[in-house]
Design a protein around this motif. Sequence first.
Motif, PDB file in Angstrom:
ATOM      1  N   HIS A 237      63.281 -60.981 -36.401  1.00 36.10           N
ATOM      2  CA  HIS A 237      61.974 -60.363 -36.154  1.00 36.10           C
ATOM      3  C   HIS A 237      62.159 -58.865 -35.953  1.00 36.10           C
ATOM      4  O   HIS A 237      62.661 -58.412 -34.927  1.00 36.10           O
ATOM      5  CB  HIS A 237      61.342 -61.002 -34.903  1.00 36.10           C
ATOM      6  CG  HIS A 237      59.916 -60.635 -34.662  1.00 36.10           C
ATOM      7  ND1 HIS A 237      59.120 -61.295 -33.749  1.00 36.10           N
ATOM      8  CD2 HIS A 237      59.129 -59.668 -35.195  1.00 36.10           C
ATOM      9  CE1 HIS A 237      57.918 -60.761 -33.730  1.00 36.10           C
ATOM     10  NE2 HIS A 237      57.905 -59.757 -34.599  1.00 36.10           N
TER      11      HIS A 237
ATOM     12  N   VAL B 123      57.752 -65.597 -39.626  1.00 36.37           N
ATOM     13  CA  VAL B 123      57.445 -65.663 -38.196  1.00 36.37           C
ATOM     14  C   VAL B 123      55.924 -65.708 -38.070  1.00 36.37           C
ATOM     15  O   VAL B 123      55.236 -64.775 -38.495  1.00 36.37           O
ATOM     16  CB  VAL B 123      58.003 -64.443 -37.442  1.00 36.37           C
ATOM     17  CG1 VAL B 123      57.615 -64.508 -35.961  1.00 36.37           C
ATOM     18  CG2 VAL B 123      59.519 -64.364 -37.591  1.00 36.37           C
TER      19      VAL B 123
ATOM     20  N   VAL C 144      59.436 -69.666 -37.686  1.00 42.83           N
ATOM     21  CA  VAL C 144      59.532 -69.344 -36.262  1.00 42.83           C
ATOM     22  C   VAL C 144      58.132 -69.139 -35.696  1.00 42.83           C
ATOM     23  O   VAL C 144      57.283 -68.504 -36.335  1.00 42.83           O
ATOM     24  CB  VAL C 144      60.358 -68.052 -36.046  1.00 42.83           C
ATOM     25  CG1 VAL C 144      60.388 -67.658 -34.565  1.00 42.83           C
ATOM     26  CG2 VAL C 144      61.777 -68.213 -36.583  1.00 42.83           C
TER      27      VAL C 144
ATOM     28  N   GLY D 262      56.261 -67.034 -33.230  1.00 41.77           N
ATOM     29  CA  GLY D 262      56.530 -65.774 -32.532  1.00 41.77           C
ATOM     30  C   GLY D 262      55.800 -65.646 -31.206  1.00 41.77           C
ATOM     31  O   GLY D 262      54.705 -66.187 -31.031  1.00 41.77           O
TER      32      GLY D 262
ATOM     33  N   GLU E 121      60.396 -68.801 -30.694  1.00 36.37           N
ATOM     34  CA  GLU E 121      61.028 -67.503 -30.473  1.00 36.37           C
ATOM     35  C   GLU E 121      61.187 -67.201 -28.988  1.00 36.37           C
ATOM     36  O   GLU E 121      60.258 -67.398 -28.201  1.00 36.37           O
ATOM     37  CB  GLU E 121      60.201 -66.394 -31.116  1.00 36.37           C
ATOM     38  CG  GLU E 121      60.792 -65.001 -30.876  1.00 36.37           C
ATOM     39  CD  GLU E 121      59.970 -63.902 -31.526  1.00 36.37           C
ATOM     40  OE1 GLU E 121      60.438 -63.339 -32.536  1.00 36.37           O
ATOM     41  OE2 GLU E 121      58.866 -63.610 -31.017  1.00 36.37           O
TER      42      GLU E 121
ATOM     43  N   ASN F  94      61.395 -63.988 -27.361  1.00 32.88           N
ATOM     44  CA  ASN F  94      61.175 -62.589 -27.718  1.00 32.88           C
ATOM     45  C   ASN F  94      61.868 -61.699 -26.694  1.00 32.88           C
ATOM     46  O   ASN F  94      61.613 -61.793 -25.493  1.00 32.88           O
ATOM     47  CB  ASN F  94      59.673 -62.300 -27.762  1.00 32.88           C
ATOM     48  CG  ASN F  94      59.343 -60.948 -28.343  1.00 32.88           C
ATOM     49  OD1 ASN F  94      59.578 -59.925 -27.706  1.00 32.88           O
ATOM     50  ND2 ASN F  94      58.765 -60.935 -29.533  1.00 32.88           N
TER      51      ASN F  94
ATOM     52  N   SER G 158      64.850 -69.204 -31.535  1.00 33.44           N
ATOM     53  CA  SER G 158      65.316 -68.017 -32.247  1.00 33.44           C
ATOM     54  C   SER G 158      65.228 -66.842 -31.284  1.00 33.44           C
ATOM     55  O   SER G 158      64.134 -66.487 -30.838  1.00 33.44           O
ATOM     56  CB  SER G 158      64.455 -67.755 -33.484  1.00 33.44           C
ATOM     57  OG  SER G 158      64.900 -66.626 -34.190  1.00 33.44           O
TER      58      SER G 158
ATOM     59  N   ASP H  10      65.142 -63.153 -30.790  1.00 31.63           N
ATOM     60  CA  ASP H  10      64.827 -62.026 -31.670  1.00 31.63           C
ATOM     61  C   ASP H  10      64.456 -60.794 -30.858  1.00 31.63           C
ATOM     62  O   ASP H  10      64.010 -60.892 -29.707  1.00 31.63           O
ATOM     63  CB  ASP H  10      63.647 -62.374 -32.581  1.00 31.63           C
ATOM     64  CG  ASP H  10      63.901 -63.604 -33.433  1.00 31.63           C
ATOM     65  OD1 ASP H  10      65.025 -63.736 -33.946  1.00 31.63           O
ATOM     66  OD2 ASP H  10      62.978 -64.428 -33.578  1.00 31.63           O
TER      67      ASP H  10
END
Length: 337
Positions: free
Chosen positions: A104, A198, A227, A229, A265, A267, A291, A293
């Motif tokens: 991302h 995403v 993904v 997000g 995600e 983040n 994930s 990111d």
Amino acid sequence: MDAVAALNEIAFWLERELAPSFKVSAFRSAAAIVAEIPANELAGRVADGSLQKTKGIGSRTFEVVSQAVEGGVPDYLADLRERGATPLVSGGADLLAALRGDLHSHSEWSDGGSPVALMAGTARSLGREYLALTDHSPSLRVAHGLSAERLEKQLALVADVDSRHDDFRLLAGIEVDILEDGTLDQSDAMLERLDIVVASVHSKLRADSATMTERMLGGIRDPHTTVLGHCTGRLVSGSRGTRPPSDFDAEVVFAACAENDVAVEINSRPERQDPPDDLIRLALGAGCLFSIDTDAHAPGQLDFLSYGAERAHAAGVPADRIITTWPVDDLLDWARR
């Protein structure tokens, strides 16, 4: 030291520290100006003072260029390097070391501030094996989202930048809006051509739980989504102020992520910290993949993976459940399932 490299490295460290954008921009702009001056002319323009009179070169950037031309590391850069030697966080070091990539990131094509090649080069210099470029989709006009025509042009650029490296992959991607009806904000034909999708909600974040849940389920169930997000959309700090998390049925949403093989995600942006810790643990219990990111909008923010790694480690997320620890070929085989 090369003056352009010095100016860009200063900008990197300032971005990493979340310095004001005007300060970062001063060094990025100065680097672009100096890059256009032939190397055999730069020293002369420093000596006669004409460089300092150039629009876009201030007293601080002139000092940096002068010291670089003299052959040393500029004092300002040396100070930033010393500050940057301290890790951003104290935990999650082993998990951070296991991360191979980042799915991302944004460039100047949407609401990022830097060229695609610079974002890719910085990720590579940080030891990443791959980076997905995921600029916004068209409905997010405030972020200059990419129409299908602009995305088509970007794909050619991504392929060109990717071809320049044997030890790094720049992946074609998008951060696509999940629209109010649960559909994705880009054509199926374009989404089919991407490595990573995403899917995120960026509007009507205060909708009621049932409405938001159905909207998110639509995006998760789309076969192109890789993904989910920043699932709550919250902001806990930063220049945009704070924003509470969206209200949705997290158990239902995470069950759908697990069923549809969509990674949740984590983040890493410090102003987001999304999902909250309790939702990371809930997603883990639901059997989700993750994930980690950066959601980087500038090169220096690509170092934010450490924030996400620390939070994932604290929540007990094992490395093999994090798709950004996977080798790129395994990741792409999974994403193209």
